[in-house]
Scaffold this motif. Structure first.
Motif, PDB file in Angstrom:
ATOM      1  N   GLN A  37       0.862  -1.182   0.000  1.00 48.83           N
ATOM      2  CA  GLN A  37       0.000   0.000   0.000  1.00 48.83           C
ATOM      3  C   GLN A  37       0.897   1.230   0.000  1.00 48.83           C
ATOM      4  OE1 GLN A  37      -1.913  -1.308   3.687  1.00 48.83           O
ATOM      5  NE2 GLN A  37      -1.121   0.479   4.776  1.00 48.83           N
ATOM      6  N   LYS A 123      -3.851  -7.209  -6.606  1.00 49.65           N
ATOM      7  CA  LYS A 123      -5.016  -6.328  -6.468  1.00 49.65           C
ATOM      8  C   LYS A 123      -6.315  -7.116  -6.551  1.00 49.65           C
ATOM      9  CE  LYS A 123      -3.781  -3.425  -9.693  1.00 49.65           C
ATOM     10  NZ  LYS A 123      -3.895  -2.280 -10.628  1.00 49.65           N
ATOM     11  N   ASN A 126      -7.170  -8.805  -3.343  1.00 45.59           N
ATOM     12  CA  ASN A 126      -7.239  -7.918  -2.172  1.00 45.59           C
ATOM     13  C   ASN A 126      -5.998  -7.984  -1.290  1.00 45.59           C
ATOM     14  OD1 ASN A 126      -9.851  -7.386  -3.098  1.00 45.59           O
ATOM     15  ND2 ASN A 126     -10.756  -8.943  -1.761  1.00 45.59           N
ATOM     16  N   CYS A 129      -3.386  -2.653  -2.036  1.00 49.54           N
ATOM     17  CA  CYS A 129      -4.312  -1.525  -2.127  1.00 49.54           C
ATOM     18  C   CYS A 129      -3.973  -0.700  -3.366  1.00 49.54           C
ATOM     19  CB  CYS A 129      -4.227  -0.660  -0.873  1.00 49.54           C
ATOM     20  SG  CYS A 129      -5.426   0.685  -0.839  1.00 49.54           S
ATOM     21  N   ARG A 174      -6.273   8.047   7.110  1.00 52.23           N
ATOM     22  CA  ARG A 174      -6.066   6.658   7.548  1.00 52.23           C
ATOM     23  C   ARG A 174      -5.840   6.608   9.051  1.00 52.23           C
ATOM     24  NH1 ARG A 174      -5.735   2.666   9.506  1.00 52.23           N
ATOM     25  NH2 ARG A 174      -5.113   0.595   8.761  1.00 52.23           N
ATOM     26  N   PHE A 212      -9.204  -3.868   3.449  1.00 55.90           N
ATOM     27  CA  PHE A 212      -8.957  -2.426   3.557  1.00 55.90           C
ATOM     28  C   PHE A 212     -10.131  -1.685   4.207  1.00 55.90           C
ATOM     29  CE2 PHE A 212      -7.066  -3.980  -0.531  1.00 55.90           C
ATOM     30  CZ  PHE A 212      -5.773  -4.103  -0.061  1.00 55.90           C
ATOM     31  N   PHE A 215      -9.336   1.782   5.334  1.00 55.40           N
ATOM     32  CA  PHE A 215      -9.168   2.680   4.201  1.00 55.40           C
ATOM     33  C   PHE A 215     -10.534   3.143   3.670  1.00 55.40           C
ATOM     34  CE2 PHE A 215      -4.801   1.040   3.820  1.00 55.40           C
ATOM     35  CZ  PHE A 215      -4.125   2.218   3.526  1.00 55.40           C
TER      36      PHE A 215
END
Length: 352
Positions: A37, A123, A126, A129, A174, A212, A215
């Motif tokens: 990330q 990606k 998952n 990010c 974040r 995430f 996020f």
């Protein structure tokens, strides 16, 4: 300082099987492992640093815990990519206790893939990010003005994501996404001091953590800030005065902390500002908010996970412990093994 003894040293990551663990000093791992990330929240990292990494003994004790295992996917050229616990690794890095021994767990071996295929697979599963800030970050790793004037968008991960944990950028939203979930309230019972926190951690139906999830909340908080307080048609806040209280607190943090390093963050100030976000997280808009489809999978088009409606609603349960990540090939095999023979063979043929 007690170090883990159940796993062997991380000498050859290629020879490790998926699901196996190894141990090594952070001094060696920090120059090898890549993040997956673009950013962490520096204030959220500082909170961990103060709580668990003040001394080498405390840091080792924390890294010995099961929740501090560093899961990785082996990528092209044998490069390990951390797929979770970036804030934990960042706190250890910021502590300077590089002699601490960490435990790595191999999730998948995709070292045979080209870089382009690898990034796509990361990606799509998952493990990476794919959102960030395309115009980069200013100051000492901070999002600076970009975090107050724009929203994250899909980025070219091969360029946007740094190659070392200590190069991760700062996204203040974040930090808020993490800290609002840690808010304590005097109106809660002593054995459940966080009963009025912003939202719940949520696991998916298969037991895996929602990808995430912090996020996602960070995006919502960033979006709400950009929409402001005054226009009741576009503001996400139920109460304009609550919105202005947060804006004032955040403006102070912008002057004091944005653009500064992890160790320079004023955690107390960030915690106080995060508490002011609880009405927003529990408000009407948060319950109906849908992340834009342009963000792509897994966040795009999804609602906010773990939302709780009503500022006075008590959360009675602790956050659930989600299952650790698994290689998608293993999940497919486990699924097919539960099917009758005919359907299992059909499943395998369709997968090919």
């Amino acid at each position: 300082m007690t170090v883990p003894t159940t796993a062997g040293a991380c000498k050859d990551l290629f020879r490790m099987n998926n699901g196996e663990s190894c141990t090594e000093k952070w001094q060696k791992i920090r120059e090898t492992i890549h993040p997956s990330q673009q950013a962490v929240g520096y204030a959220a990292v500082k909170r961990k640093l103060k709580k668990d990494y003040k001394s080498a003994d405390k840091a080792q004790k924390r890294m010995n815990e099961a929740g501090s295992v560093l899961p990785f996917v082996l990528g092209p050229n044998g490069v390990p990519y951390l797929i979770d616990s970036h804030h934990t690794a960042s706190a250890l890095e910021a502590s300077g206790h590089f002699e601490v021994v960490v435990t790595l767990k191999k999730i998948c071996d995709w070292s045979q893939l080209s870089e382009e295929t690898f990034y796509d697979k990361m990606k799509n599963n998952n493990f990476m990010c794919g959102t960030g800030r395309v115009d980069g970050y200013s100051g000492n790793g901070s999002g600076g003005s970009t975090a107050t004037t724009s929203l994250p968008v899909p980025v070219d991960v091969s360029q946007a994501i740094p190659d070392r944990i200590y190069k991760l950028k700062d996204d203040p939203w974040r930090s808020f996404g993490a800290l609002v979930r840690k808010v304590k309230n005097d109106r809660c019972p002593p054995n459940n001091s966080k009963c009025m926190r912003g939202y719940l951690r949520e696991c998916k139906d298969d037991g895996q953590m929602t990808a995430f999830f912090e996020f996602r909340w960070a995006y919502f908080l960033n979006d709400a800030y950009l929409r402001g307080c005054k226009d009741r048609q576009t503001s996400y806040w139920d109460d304009e005065s609550d919105c202005k209280k947060f804006e004032d607190a955040f403006k102070t943090l912008l002057v004091k902390d944005i653009g500064r390093s992890i160790v320079e963050q004023d955690v107390k100030g960030w915690k106080s500002a995060a508490k002011l976000l609880v009405p927003l997280c529990r408000g009407d808009k948060a319950q109906e908010y849908v992340l834009p489809k342009t963000l792509g999978s897994p966040m795009g088009g999804e609602k906010l996970p773990g939302s709780v409606h009503g500022e006075d609603t008590h959360i009675e349960q602790d956050d659930p412990k989600c299952a650790p990540p698994k290689c998608p090939e293993e999940l497919s095999s486990a699924f097919s093994s539960r099917l009758p023979p005919f359907f299992a063979n059909l499943w395998k043929s369709e997968k090919c």
